[in-house]
Design a protein around this motif. Sequence first.
Motif, mmCIF file in Angstrom:
data_model
loop_
_atom_site.group_PDB
_atom_site.id
_atom_site.type_symbol
_atom_site.label_atom_id
_atom_site.label_comp_id
_atom_site.label_asym_id
_atom_site.label_seq_id
_atom_site.Cartn_x
_atom_site.Cartn_y
_atom_site.Cartn_z
ATOM 1 N N LYS A 1 0.823 -1.211 0.000
ATOM 2 C CA LYS A 1 0.000 0.000 0.000
ATOM 3 C C LYS A 1 0.865 1.273 0.000
ATOM 4 N N GLY A 2 0.300 2.357 -0.569
ATOM 5 C CA GLY A 2 0.921 3.685 -0.464
ATOM 6 C C GLY A 2 2.147 3.883 -1.324
ATOM 7 N N ILE A 3 2.308 3.110 -2.371
ATOM 8 C CA ILE A 3 3.481 3.238 -3.250
ATOM 9 C C ILE A 3 3.039 3.631 -4.670
ATOM 10 N N SER A 4 2.134 2.814 -5.222
ATOM 11 C CA SER A 4 1.700 3.069 -6.593
ATOM 12 C C SER A 4 0.734 4.253 -6.621
ATOM 13 N N GLY A 5 1.076 5.269 -7.427
ATOM 14 C CA GLY A 5 0.210 6.454 -7.513
ATOM 15 C C GLY A 5 0.570 7.530 -6.514
#
Length: 182
Positions: free
Chosen positions: A86-90
């Motif tokens: 979570k919290g990496i892509s985008g």
Amino acid sequence: MDLMEAIKGRRSIRKYKPDPIPEEALQKIMEAVQWSPSWANTQCWEVIVVKEPKVKSELASTLIKTNPALSSMIEAPIVIVLCGKKGISGFKKGEAATVKGDWLMFDTGIAMQTLCLTAHSLGLGTVVVGLFDHKRVEEILGVSQNAEVVAMTPLGYPAVEGTTPKRKDFSEFVFYDRYPGK
Ligand SMILES: Cc1cc2nc3c(=O)[nH]c(=O)nc-3n(C[C@H](O)[C@H](O)[C@H](O)COP(=O)(O)O)c2cc1C
């Protein structure tokens, strides 16, 4: 295998032979995931390869009884569980870069399709399974708080040919220059 042949010939397989999968085939499938595109090459996917029959049964128990993929989770020699960090892509410097927030569903979705097509090209079957109790699967596998389980697929040699569900005509989803109605 020709690309269009692979795309059109891949079917969701819900009946499997118990035959084991050669290690080279599994490695090829992981290589296909490795080379999938992702947001800024963030590669948020994580893959759990489940071979232990007891764990496969536990995973199967997270599907509702009416899910047509239920028995295939036990029959197939392997179940692949696709997770996303979570919290990496985008994200850029910890902030969501678009109104869409986390793009992990998108990146893992691409990875899953790459995985399924590669499996098909090797004579192996898959069926994307999305309808299950995700929280229970995360508990069973001890998935970290920083990641989430997105989807699973059995992986094995098909025992039957999949049926081909009808597709929409282009006229229903391809539009030119504007969204229809404008
Ligand atoms: C995100 C997603 C979730 C899915 N979840 C399930 C599922 O829980 N159980 C199942 O039997 N099939 C599931 N499927 C498979 C679809 O039913 C299948 O892809 C669709 O009917 C088209 O058939 P085809 O894959 O043979 O072309 C899922 C597919 C996708 C892409």
